[in-house]
Design a protein around this motif. Structure first.
Motif, short mmCIF file in Angstrom:
data_model
loop_
_atom_site.label_atom_id
_atom_site.label_comp_id
_atom_site.label_asym_id
_atom_site.label_seq_id
_atom_site.Cartn_x
_atom_site.Cartn_y
_atom_site.Cartn_z
N LEU A 118 8.41 6.38 -5.82
CA LEU A 118 7.05 6.36 -6.37
C LEU A 118 6.48 4.94 -6.38
CD1 LEU A 118 4.61 7.52 -7.94
CD2 LEU A 118 5.93 7.18 -10.05
N PHE A 119 7.24 3.99 -6.88
CA PHE A 119 6.74 2.62 -6.99
C PHE A 119 6.55 1.99 -5.60
CE2 PHE A 119 8.97 2.56 -11.34
CZ PHE A 119 7.83 3.04 -11.97
N ALA A 120 7.43 2.33 -4.67
CA ALA A 120 7.29 1.81 -3.30
C ALA A 120 6.00 2.34 -2.66
CB ALA A 120 8.50 2.20 -2.46
N GLU A 121 5.72 3.62 -2.85
CA GLU A 121 4.50 4.22 -2.31
C GLU A 121 3.27 3.60 -2.97
OE1 GLU A 121 3.38 8.75 -1.58
OE2 GLU A 121 3.02 8.18 -3.67
N TRP A 122 3.35 3.43 -4.28
CA TRP A 122 2.22 2.87 -5.03
C TRP A 122 1.88 1.47 -4.53
CZ3 TRP A 122 2.07 3.72 -11.06
CH2 TRP A 122 0.79 3.42 -11.54
N GLU A 123 2.91 0.63 -4.38
CA GLU A 123 2.70 -0.74 -3.90
C GLU A 123 2.09 -0.74 -2.49
OE1 GLU A 123 6.46 -2.67 -4.10
OE2 GLU A 123 6.39 -2.96 -6.28
N ILE A 129 -6.22 -0.34 -0.36
CA ILE A 129 -7.49 -0.26 -1.09
C ILE A 129 -8.37 -1.45 -0.70
CG2 ILE A 129 -8.58 -0.26 -3.37
CD1 ILE A 129 -6.00 0.96 -4.49
N SER A 130 -9.54 -1.18 -0.20
CA SER A 130 -10.41 -2.26 0.29
C SER A 130 -11.10 -3.01 -0.85
CB SER A 130 -11.45 -1.70 1.26
OG SER A 130 -12.25 -0.71 0.61
N SER A 131 -11.38 -2.33 -1.94
CA SER A 131 -12.06 -2.95 -3.07
C SER A 131 -11.09 -3.87 -3.83
CB SER A 131 -12.61 -1.88 -4.02
OG SER A 131 -13.01 -2.45 -5.24
N ARG A 132 -11.45 -5.13 -3.94
CA ARG A 132 -10.59 -6.09 -4.65
C ARG A 132 -10.44 -5.70 -6.12
NH1 ARG A 132 -11.30 -10.78 -7.61
NH2 ARG A 132 -9.62 -12.34 -7.41
N ASP A 133 -11.53 -5.26 -6.73
CA ASP A 133 -11.50 -4.89 -8.14
C ASP A 133 -10.57 -3.70 -8.37
OD1 ASP A 133 -12.45 -5.04 -10.89
OD2 ASP A 133 -13.51 -3.16 -10.46
N LEU A 134 -10.65 -2.70 -7.51
CA LEU A 134 -9.79 -1.52 -7.66
C LEU A 134 -8.33 -1.86 -7.36
CD1 LEU A 134 -12.00 1.31 -6.09
CD2 LEU A 134 -11.61 0.79 -8.51
N ARG A 135 -8.12 -2.77 -6.41
CA ARG A 135 -6.75 -3.20 -6.11
C ARG A 135 -6.12 -3.84 -7.34
NH1 ARG A 135 -8.55 -5.39 -1.33
NH2 ARG A 135 -8.31 -7.51 -2.17
N MET A 136 -6.89 -4.70 -8.00
CA MET A 136 -6.38 -5.39 -9.19
C MET A 136 -6.08 -4.41 -10.32
SD MET A 136 -8.73 -8.85 -9.26
CE MET A 136 -7.99 -9.40 -10.80
N LYS A 137 -6.97 -3.45 -10.50
CA LYS A 137 -6.77 -2.46 -11.56
C LYS A 137 -5.54 -1.59 -11.28
CE LYS A 137 -11.56 -2.04 -13.15
NZ LYS A 137 -12.76 -1.17 -13.26
#
Length: 222
Positions: A118-123, A129-137
Motif C-alpha cells: 500500500l505505501f509503495a503504491e501510494w508513494e 499528481i501534477s498539482s503541487r498542492d495536492l502532492r503535498m497534501k
C-alpha cells in the motif's frame, strides 16, 4: 572444485531462487489486487480489513489465554480427585491458545506485506499528481498514516514477541502435568505456575494496548 567455490555457488543459487520467489509472490499479489480493484476494492480497503482481522484474532487470543489462566489456577486449587478433570480443561485451553497465536501471527504477516504494498503504491502515485498542492497534501497524509501504522506495528510486535515464550511455558506445565497428576507434585509447581500467570496477565495487557492502537489505525483510515 574448492570448498569456498562450492559455498559461493550454493549462496548464489539460493539468492536467485529467493529473488525469483519474491518476484512470483509479488506477481501473484498484483494479480489479486487487480481483481479486487475491478470490483471497487482498493489496497487501502484491504489494509483496513486486515487491521480488523488482526484485532479480532488478538481478542480471540486474549480470551484463550484468559481461559488457560483460569484453568491453570484451578489445577492448583482442586482436590486431588479432581486433578484429571482440571488438567483436561487446561490442556484444551492450551491447544486453543496455540491455534489462536498461530492465527495472530498469520494475520500480522499478511498485514506487513499489505502495508508495504500500500505505501509503495501510494508513494509511486503521489509522483503522478501534477498539482503541487495536492502532492503535498497526499504526502502529508501518507506520512501521518505511516507514523500511525509504525506505532501500531511496534505495539503488535511487542505483544507478539511475548506470545511464544508464554505459550512454551504453558506447554511445559501441561505436558508435565499429563504424567504427574498427584497433589504433592502439583503443589511443588506452584511457584512456576505463579510466574506463568504473571506472564499471561502482562501479555493480555500488551494485547489490550495494541488493540486500542488498532482502533486508532482504523479511525485514521476512515
Amino acid at each position: 572444485m574448492t570448498k569456498l567455490l562450492f559455498i559461493l555457488i550454493i549462496v548464489f543459487i539460493a539468492a536467485v531462487y529467493t529473488g525469483c520467489q519474491s518476484a512470483i509472490d509479488k506477481a501473484v499479489r498484483d494479480t489479486k489486487y487487480s481483481a479486487y480493484e475491478m470490483i471497487g476494492i482498493e489496497k487501502r480497503d484491504l489494509f483496513k480489513k486486515e487491521v480488523k482481522n488482526v484485532k479480532s484474532s488478538q481478542q480471540d487470543t486474549q480470551e484463550d489465554f484468559g481461559d488457560a489462566l483460569k484453568h491453570l489456577q484451578a489445577v492448583y486449587n482442586v482436590d486431588g480427585g479432581k486433578l484429571e478433570k482440571a488438567y483436561k480443561s487446561l490442556d484444551s485451553s492450551y491447544k486453543d491458545a496455540e491455534k489462536s497465536v498461530a492465527n495472530v501471527q498469520n494475520h500480522i504477516n499478511k498485514l506487513e506485506v499489505l502495508s508495504g504494498d500500500l505505501f509503495a503504491e501510494w508513494e509511486k502515485e503521489i509522483k503522478e499528481i501534477s498539482s503541487r498542492d495536492l502532492r503535498m497534501k497526499s504526502s502529508e497524509s501518507l506520512l501521518n498514516t505511516q507514523k500511525k501504522y509504525n506505532t501500531y506495528h511496534d505495539s503488535l510486535k511487542k505483544s507478539e514477541a511475548k506470545m511464544a515464550p508464554v505459550l512454551a511455558r504453558l506447554k511445559d506445565q501441561t505436558l508435565f502435568l499429563k504424567h504427574n497428576l498427584n497433589a504433592k507434585v502439583v503443589a511443588g509447581l506452584k511457584t512456576e505456575s505463579d510466574k506463568i500467570q504473571t506472564d499471561i496477565n502482562v501479555l493480555i495487557k500488551d494485547m489490550n494496548e495494541s488493540i486500542a492502537k488498532a482502533d486508532d489505525m482504523i479511525k485514521e483510515l476512515e
